[in-house]
Design a protein around this motif. Sequence first.
Motif, short mmCIF file in Angstrom:
data_model
loop_
_atom_site.label_atom_id
_atom_site.label_comp_id
_atom_site.label_asym_id
_atom_site.label_seq_id
_atom_site.Cartn_x
_atom_site.Cartn_y
_atom_site.Cartn_z
N VAL A 171 -25.55 -50.46 44.27
CA VAL A 171 -26.80 -49.83 44.68
C VAL A 171 -27.67 -49.62 43.44
CG1 VAL A 171 -27.81 -47.71 45.61
CG2 VAL A 171 -25.80 -48.71 46.70
N PRO A 172 -28.95 -49.96 43.49
CA PRO A 172 -29.82 -49.77 42.32
C PRO A 172 -29.76 -48.34 41.78
CG PRO A 172 -30.96 -51.06 43.98
CD PRO A 172 -29.68 -50.60 44.61
N GLY A 173 -29.53 -48.22 40.48
CA GLY A 173 -29.46 -46.92 39.83
C GLY A 173 -28.10 -46.27 39.87
N ARG A 174 -27.17 -46.84 40.64
CA ARG A 174 -25.87 -46.19 40.82
C ARG A 174 -25.02 -46.25 39.56
NH1 ARG A 174 -24.64 -42.07 43.84
NH2 ARG A 174 -22.49 -42.03 44.56
N GLN A 175 -25.09 -47.36 38.82
CA GLN A 175 -24.25 -47.51 37.63
C GLN A 175 -24.52 -46.39 36.63
OE1 GLN A 175 -23.94 -51.21 35.63
NE2 GLN A 175 -23.78 -52.42 37.50
N GLU A 176 -25.81 -46.10 36.40
CA GLU A 176 -26.14 -45.07 35.42
C GLU A 176 -25.58 -43.71 35.83
OE1 GLU A 176 -28.10 -47.24 36.68
OE2 GLU A 176 -29.37 -48.21 35.16
N LEU A 177 -25.66 -43.42 37.13
CA LEU A 177 -25.17 -42.14 37.63
C LEU A 177 -23.66 -42.04 37.50
CD1 LEU A 177 -25.78 -39.47 39.02
CD2 LEU A 177 -25.69 -40.65 41.22
N VAL A 178 -22.95 -43.10 37.89
CA VAL A 178 -21.49 -43.10 37.78
C VAL A 178 -21.07 -43.01 36.32
CG1 VAL A 178 -19.40 -44.43 38.25
CG2 VAL A 178 -21.24 -44.40 39.93
N ARG A 179 -21.77 -43.74 35.45
CA ARG A 179 -21.42 -43.70 34.02
C ARG A 179 -21.60 -42.28 33.47
NH1 ARG A 179 -25.13 -46.65 32.18
NH2 ARG A 179 -24.11 -48.63 32.62
N MET A 180 -22.66 -41.61 33.89
CA MET A 180 -22.88 -40.24 33.42
C MET A 180 -21.74 -39.33 33.85
SD MET A 180 -25.99 -37.63 34.41
CE MET A 180 -25.42 -37.59 36.10
N TRP A 181 -21.31 -39.45 35.12
CA TRP A 181 -20.20 -38.63 35.60
C TRP A 181 -18.92 -38.94 34.82
CZ3 TRP A 181 -21.68 -39.70 41.35
CH2 TRP A 181 -22.59 -38.73 41.78
N MET A 182 -18.68 -40.23 34.57
CA MET A 182 -17.45 -40.62 33.88
C MET A 182 -17.45 -40.12 32.44
SD MET A 182 -16.99 -44.48 35.35
CE MET A 182 -15.66 -44.83 34.23
N GLU A 183 -18.59 -40.19 31.78
CA GLU A 183 -18.67 -39.70 30.41
C GLU A 183 -18.44 -38.20 30.35
OE1 GLU A 183 -22.47 -41.06 29.15
OE2 GLU A 183 -21.77 -43.08 28.64
N ALA A 184 -18.74 -37.50 31.47
CA ALA A 184 -18.50 -36.06 31.53
C ALA A 184 -17.05 -35.73 31.89
CB ALA A 184 -19.44 -35.41 32.54
N GLY A 185 -16.28 -36.76 32.32
CA GLY A 185 -14.86 -36.52 32.57
C GLY A 185 -14.34 -36.98 33.92
N GLU A 186 -15.22 -37.51 34.79
CA GLU A 186 -14.72 -37.97 36.09
C GLU A 186 -13.81 -39.18 35.93
OE1 GLU A 186 -16.42 -40.50 39.79
OE2 GLU A 186 -17.61 -38.73 39.29
N GLN A 187 -12.76 -39.25 36.75
CA GLN A 187 -11.90 -40.43 36.84
C GLN A 187 -12.39 -41.26 38.03
OE1 GLN A 187 -7.66 -39.28 36.80
NE2 GLN A 187 -8.36 -37.26 36.15
N ALA A 188 -12.71 -42.53 37.80
CA ALA A 188 -13.34 -43.33 38.84
C ALA A 188 -12.62 -44.66 39.01
CB ALA A 188 -14.81 -43.57 38.49
N ARG A 189 -12.54 -45.09 40.28
CA ARG A 189 -11.98 -46.39 40.61
C ARG A 189 -12.85 -47.03 41.69
NH1 ARG A 189 -5.32 -45.79 40.35
NH2 ARG A 189 -5.29 -44.82 38.27
#
Length: 344
Positions: free
Chosen positions: A173-191
């Motif tokens: 989804v447009p813009g989604r990568q930046e949002l997910v990356r921000m969460w991950m850099e803050a500590g989220e575990q993502a798959r």
Amino acid sequence: MLQVLGIDSESESVYAALLTKRPVSLDDLAGTTGLPPARVRMALRRLQSSGLAGRRPGRPVTYIAIDPEVALDGLLLRRQEELHKARVRAGEFSERFRRAAATRDPAEVIEIVTGAASVLQRSEQLMRNVRHQLRVFDKPPYLDGGNPNQAELDLLSRGVIIRGVYDADSIDVPGRQELVRMWMEAGEQARVLANVPTKMALVDDRLALLPLRAGSGPDPSPSFVILHRSAVLDALSALFEALWAVAQPLHPQGSDDDSQALSGEDQLLISLLTAGLPDDAIARQADLSYRTLQRRMHALMERAGASTRFQLGIHAAANGWVTGVKLGDEPHPERDRLGRPGRT
């Protein structure tokens, strides 16, 4: 600043003025603070009742500030005692609620929330009340096209564990990568998974939020279900853990990994392929033309001795080529035109 202690902003301004002059009259305080005398008088009464100011007799009447180290410490101790009593009371209410929940009608296990505004409000409320862990199935479409991510960042800063399984269409989804990356850099575990069954949020082991109808597009009047403690909630928790175990890890591009078998670009292609993304989505993520992607995939298949994409995936898994999906750093030309979707 002192509002947390029950001191309003005007009283705080008057108290600050008292700290610079000893003693000081009401008229002087009005001139210093710019407040009308009547409001200064009311502020002084509040300060006196809080133990922050004292009155001296004479003509004119003057006022002095009580030592902040003594007065404010006293207020802090009083507020801490009140908070402790409130926590104890909240614990009593929670225990009473749990006892009642064990005997309540099964229909009360389910709460229906209808309407976009109500769903977003309830979702925000649930997010703010996570204690230990938040588990999320992230899948489009999204109700909110804005940027409602501060709640998650606050949770991560408090040490809450957040794990998210993203549908393959979600990270495209447009813009989604930046949002997910921000969460991950803050500590989220993502798959990421090829097909997440539904969007869902699991709040600790207490609540689950998920849509009543899946739908193929945003519903103008969506209905969501909130599930309380029950066997259904246990089943949803088990479903999350099962899909988490088979989903591919997401990594921000440039993060370290142990596999040196492939170049970074080929690792990205293999990771996106094994995550189940279609070719057009892989091409967009890797910033390749469709024809170039086909050539690269053909070269990887020749290298692996594979005649099908399935065989390539098996070879990649067996030889350590699958290291998780990496989110690209390059901006997508369409992303700046759309807001960042939230969880709901």
